[in-house]
Design a protein around this motif. Structure first.
Motif, PDB file in Angstrom:
ATOM      1  N   GLU A  23       0.816  -1.203   0.000  1.00 33.70           N
ATOM      2  CA  GLU A  23       0.000   0.000   0.000  1.00 33.70           C
ATOM      3  C   GLU A  23       0.856   1.261   0.000  1.00 33.70           C
ATOM      4  O   GLU A  23       0.436   2.298  -0.498  1.00 33.70           O
ATOM      5  CB  GLU A  23      -0.916  -0.003   1.222  1.00 33.70           C
ATOM      6  N   ALA A  24       2.042   1.210   0.553  1.00 32.58           N
ATOM      7  CA  ALA A  24       2.895   2.385   0.663  1.00 32.58           C
ATOM      8  C   ALA A  24       3.900   2.453  -0.470  1.00 32.58           C
ATOM      9  O   ALA A  24       5.021   2.895  -0.287  1.00 32.58           O
ATOM     10  CB  ALA A  24       3.613   2.370   2.007  1.00 32.58           C
ATOM     11  N   TRP A  27       4.995   6.895  -5.208  1.00 31.91           N
ATOM     12  CA  TRP A  27       4.318   7.536  -6.330  1.00 31.91           C
ATOM     13  C   TRP A  27       5.235   8.634  -6.858  1.00 31.91           C
ATOM     14  O   TRP A  27       5.587   9.559  -6.130  1.00 31.91           O
ATOM     15  CB  TRP A  27       2.974   8.124  -5.897  1.00 31.91           C
ATOM     16  N   ARG A  35      -0.057  19.060  -2.170  1.00 30.25           N
ATOM     17  CA  ARG A  35       0.350  18.047  -1.189  1.00 30.25           C
ATOM     18  C   ARG A  35      -0.740  16.994  -1.025  1.00 30.25           C
ATOM     19  O   ARG A  35      -0.454  15.797  -0.925  1.00 30.25           O
ATOM     20  CB  ARG A  35       0.643  18.705   0.159  1.00 30.25           C
ATOM     21  N   THR A  36      -1.971  17.443  -0.947  1.00 36.28           N
ATOM     22  CA  THR A  36      -3.123  16.544  -0.856  1.00 36.28           C
ATOM     23  C   THR A  36      -4.181  17.080  -1.815  1.00 36.28           C
ATOM     24  O   THR A  36      -3.896  17.932  -2.659  1.00 36.28           O
ATOM     25  CB  THR A  36      -3.677  16.511   0.580  1.00 36.28           C
ATOM     26  N   HIS A  52       6.427  10.267  -3.421  1.00 44.40           N
ATOM     27  CA  HIS A  52       5.609  10.370  -2.217  1.00 44.40           C
ATOM     28  C   HIS A  52       4.981   9.009  -1.967  1.00 44.40           C
ATOM     29  O   HIS A  52       4.835   8.195  -2.887  1.00 44.40           O
ATOM     30  CB  HIS A  52       4.518  11.431  -2.379  1.00 44.40           C
ATOM     31  N   THR A  53       4.589   8.787  -0.728  1.00 39.23           N
ATOM     32  CA  THR A  53       3.989   7.502  -0.384  1.00 39.23           C
ATOM     33  C   THR A  53       2.476   7.499  -0.533  1.00 39.23           C
ATOM     34  O   THR A  53       1.850   6.446  -0.434  1.00 39.23           O
ATOM     35  CB  THR A  53       4.348   7.126   1.063  1.00 39.23           C
ATOM     36  N   ALA A  54       1.875   8.663  -0.767  1.00 37.94           N
ATOM     37  CA  ALA A  54       0.425   8.746  -0.935  1.00 37.94           C
ATOM     38  C   ALA A  54       0.093   8.952  -2.409  1.00 37.94           C
ATOM     39  O   ALA A  54       0.794   9.673  -3.134  1.00 37.94           O
ATOM     40  CB  ALA A  54      -0.142   9.892  -0.109  1.00 37.94           C
ATOM     41  N   ALA A  55      -0.986   8.313  -2.831  1.00 38.99           N
ATOM     42  CA  ALA A  55      -1.420   8.454  -4.220  1.00 38.99           C
ATOM     43  C   ALA A  55      -1.962   9.861  -4.462  1.00 38.99           C
ATOM     44  O   ALA A  55      -2.545  10.477  -3.557  1.00 38.99           O
ATOM     45  CB  ALA A  55      -2.495   7.421  -4.537  1.00 38.99           C
ATOM     46  N   VAL A  57      -4.392  12.772  -5.212  1.00 36.57           N
ATOM     47  CA  VAL A  57      -5.841  12.939  -5.116  1.00 36.57           C
ATOM     48  C   VAL A  57      -6.334  13.629  -6.390  1.00 36.57           C
ATOM     49  O   VAL A  57      -5.688  14.542  -6.899  1.00 36.57           O
ATOM     50  CB  VAL A  57      -6.210  13.755  -3.862  1.00 36.57           C
TER      51      VAL A  57
END
Length: 247
Positions: A23-24, A27, A35-36, A52-55, A57
């Protein structure tokens, strides 16, 4: 002889760790991006390739990808961007090799309706015209643009919920621009055209000639002196007689 229970527990832990690592996954990004998905969280200002570790948005609408690298092509102003800005109007091409090193133009399209900002100037090998410091795309839209329009055009729905400063546009787009025309702040007078069907209306009734009779008044003054026994003059009394003549 050891119990098999600790081995079973260790296997479960390894499975959870493996799932977390999956999951981490990293990206990849190139260039500035939010950032988000919330404007209050601001921008990441790293211009070079990074992860980054977050997909991302709103990845389908705010980003384009090349070799698994995400490139933000939206308007950065809702996220607190304060750097140099270039004003655009309507849909236009975006060249991804501004951020990635390739020899040919990698062309995608921005689907922002109406006036908006970008941090970059129009790409030099794409056809634009300027009017009052606003860039308008003057080329033809290819089939890929039309095919992706329903999906990519959702960017306007995303931005409609945010406070977005927009360039002020007070004139109509130039004739070379063939994109959608939305939110043009024009206050041009519309000429009023009155149509009458059938025979023309009758002329207004003729006014009758007015006869005005003027009367003059002649005033005749008669003076009488009244004297008393004592020889004193008490006053004069004027009697007025009026005779009217008709002319």
């Amino acid at each position: 002889m050891s119990s098999p229970l600790p081995l079973a527990g260790l296997s479960a832990v390894l499975l959870l760790v493996s799932a977390s690592v999956a999951e981490a996954k990293p990206w990849k990004h190139a260039g500035m991006h939010p950032r988000t998905g919330r404007p209050a969280d601001g921008l990441c200002h790293i211009e070079t390739m990074h992860v980054h570790t977050a997909a991302p948005v709103h990845g389908e609408t705010l980003y384009r990808t090349r070799d698994d690298v995400h490139i933000f092509i939206g308007d950065p102003t809702p996220f607190g961007y304060e750097g140099p800005r270039h004003a655009y109007y309507g849909h236009h091409p975006v060249v991804l090799n501004v951020y990635i090193q390739v020899d040919v133009d990698v062309v995608e399209y921005c689907y922002h309706d109406g006036p908006h900002y970008h941090a970059y100037a129009p790409p030099p090998r794409q056809e634009f015209v300027d009017r009052e410091d606003v860039h308008y795309y003057a080329g033809e839209y290819p089939d890929e643009y039309k095919r992706d329009s329903p999906r990519r055009g959702r960017v306007n729905t995303v931005y409609s919920g945010w406070e977005v400063p927009r360039p002020v546009v007070t004139v109509a787009p130039p004739p070379q621009y063939h994109g959608p025309i939305i939110q043009v702040g024009l206050n041009l007078p519309v000429p009023r055209v009155e149509l009458r069907v059938g025979a023309p209306p009758p002329p207004p009734p003729r006014r009758e000639r007015e006869v005005v009779i003027i009367r003059e008044e002649h005033v005749v003054h008669e003076h009488h002196d009244d004297h008393h026994d004592h020889g004193k003059h008490h006053g004069k009394h004027d009697k007025h007689k009026k005779s009217k003549g008709r002319h």
